[in-house]
Design a protein around this motif. Structure first.
Motif, PDB file in Angstrom:
ATOM      1  N   VAL A  31       0.651  -1.280   0.401  1.00 29.36           N
ATOM      2  CA  VAL A  31      -0.064   0.029  -0.167  1.00 29.36           C
ATOM      3  C   VAL A  31       0.942   1.287   0.257  1.00 29.36           C
ATOM      4  O   VAL A  31       1.588   1.051   0.504  1.00 29.36           O
ATOM      5  N   PRO A  33       0.978   5.083   0.729  1.00 30.66           N
ATOM      6  CA  PRO A  33      -0.186   5.827   0.494  1.00 30.66           C
ATOM      7  C   PRO A  33       0.145   7.416  -0.773  1.00 30.66           C
ATOM      8  O   PRO A  33       1.374   7.429  -0.831  1.00 30.66           O
ATOM      9  N   ILE A  39      -4.927   5.981  -2.017  1.00 35.04           N
ATOM     10  CA  ILE A  39      -4.223   5.156  -2.139  1.00 35.04           C
ATOM     11  C   ILE A  39      -3.770   3.731  -2.984  1.00 35.04           C
ATOM     12  O   ILE A  39      -4.747   4.498  -4.168  1.00 35.04           O
ATOM     13  N   THR A  41      -2.554   0.353  -4.231  1.00 32.93           N
ATOM     14  CA  THR A  41      -2.642  -0.436  -3.827  1.00 32.93           C
ATOM     15  C   THR A  41      -1.888  -1.852  -5.222  1.00 32.93           C
ATOM     16  O   THR A  41      -1.851  -1.718  -5.948  1.00 32.93           O
ATOM     17  N   LEU A 205      -7.171  -0.990   7.002  1.00 35.94           N
ATOM     18  CA  LEU A 205      -6.227  -0.204   7.069  1.00 35.94           C
ATOM     19  C   LEU A 205      -6.701   0.568   8.149  1.00 35.94           C
ATOM     20  O   LEU A 205      -5.861   2.212   8.400  1.00 35.94           O
ATOM     21  N   LYS A 208      -4.112   3.489  10.602  1.00 31.75           N
ATOM     22  CA  LYS A 208      -3.136   2.872  10.067  1.00 31.75           C
ATOM     23  C   LYS A 208      -2.049   3.543   9.120  1.00 31.75           C
ATOM     24  O   LYS A 208      -0.954   3.957   9.194  1.00 31.75           O
ATOM     25  N   VAL A 209      -2.584   4.140   8.850  1.00 32.04           N
ATOM     26  CA  VAL A 209      -1.774   5.312   7.226  1.00 32.04           C
ATOM     27  C   VAL A 209      -2.468   6.570   7.976  1.00 32.04           C
ATOM     28  O   VAL A 209      -3.084   7.356   7.939  1.00 32.04           O
ATOM     29  N   THR A 210      -0.755   6.780   7.989  1.00 30.39           N
ATOM     30  CA  THR A 210      -0.965   8.617   9.009  1.00 30.39           C
ATOM     31  C   THR A 210       0.281   9.767   8.020  1.00 30.39           C
ATOM     32  O   THR A 210      -0.056  10.468   8.376  1.00 30.39           O
ATOM     33  N   LEU A 215       2.926   0.471   3.460  1.00 31.72           N
ATOM     34  CA  LEU A 215       2.595  -0.528   4.059  1.00 31.72           C
ATOM     35  C   LEU A 215       2.579  -1.922   3.345  1.00 31.72           C
ATOM     36  O   LEU A 215       2.322  -1.853   1.942  1.00 31.72           O
TER      37      LEU A 215
END
Length: 225
Positions: A31, A33, A39, A41, A205, A208-210, A215
């Motif tokens: 992944v 971002p 995102i 993938t 996710l 988790k996406v910051t 990832l």
């Protein structure tokens, strides 16, 4: 005769665009971002080992190699996020890549640019017959998707013996399989405008996406969508 041979070589490079040639047994989804909820993938097939990754400004790159040793760079996959090119023409990006190779290679092979209207992606192939720096030939397949925030590129590389552009020293089967390695790509949004991500992926996710850091999700952790 030479023109016919060259067309045959380019036709072989286009084999990886054939639908239905998918690599079996992906075990990981990478992944990347893009920012503002977007995102990218890609399903990473079994047998590939994570290599280096880097974030430079708005650009992200991740690599994988095939085999047991990190110095095995004859077969490489890469994913790149190029910030600032959201909504851009991928044909122009490809043209710049070809032009950049011309000063570095004895000759350059440029395959047809093929659009998949249904999937919103573009595919092509670029070859370097012989690097002036080390005498090695190269071939890369590119699978590109344009997002709102960035342009995303999956690449499949081979290092090859130096070759004449009328005959790429790689079998049609290897080219098709290499294209399948970078087949499972998409861009979606976790929030905001655009194509929503599948519910299972979005759930996996959650929180988790910051930032722009890539990832990896094991497929066993992804619900069926």
């Amino acid at each position: 005769m030479r023109l016919t041979m060259r067309r045959a070589a380019l036709a072989a490079l286009a084999l990886f665009t054939v639908s239905g040639a998918h690599a079996a047994g992906p075990t990981t989804t990478v992944v990347v971002p893009g920012g503002n909820g977007e995102i990218f993938t890609m399903a990473v097939p079994a047998g590939w080992t994570r290599g280096a990754s880097a974030i430079e400004g708005n650009d992200t790159s991740i690599s994988w190699y095939q085999g047991a040793a990190s110095d095995n760079v004859d077969n490489v996959m890469m994913v790149g996020r190029i910030g600032g090119l959201g909504g851009s023409d991928p044909a122009e990006f490809i043209r710049r890549n070809v032009e950049a190779l011309k000063s570095q290679c004895d000759d350059v092979v440029a395959g047809d640019v093929r659009s998949d209207k249904a999937g919103g992606t573009v595919r092509t192939a670029i070859g370097c017959t012989r690097r002036k720096s080390n005498g090695v030939g190269e071939l890369q397949l590119l699978h590109i998707v344009v997002g709102r925030e960035a342009l995303y590129v999956a690449r499949r590389f081979w290092k090859l013996p130096a070759y004449d552009k009328t005959h790429v020293p790689l079998s049609n089967e290897a080219i098709a399989a290499g294209g399948a390695d970078i087949d499972g790509i998409r861009v979606c949004v976790l929030s905001g405008a655009g194509t929503p991500c599948p519910a299972g992926l979005a759930a996996a996710l959650k929180d988790k996406v910051t930032d722009l850091s890539p990832l990896e999700l094991k497929d066993s952790l992804l619900p069926e969508n």
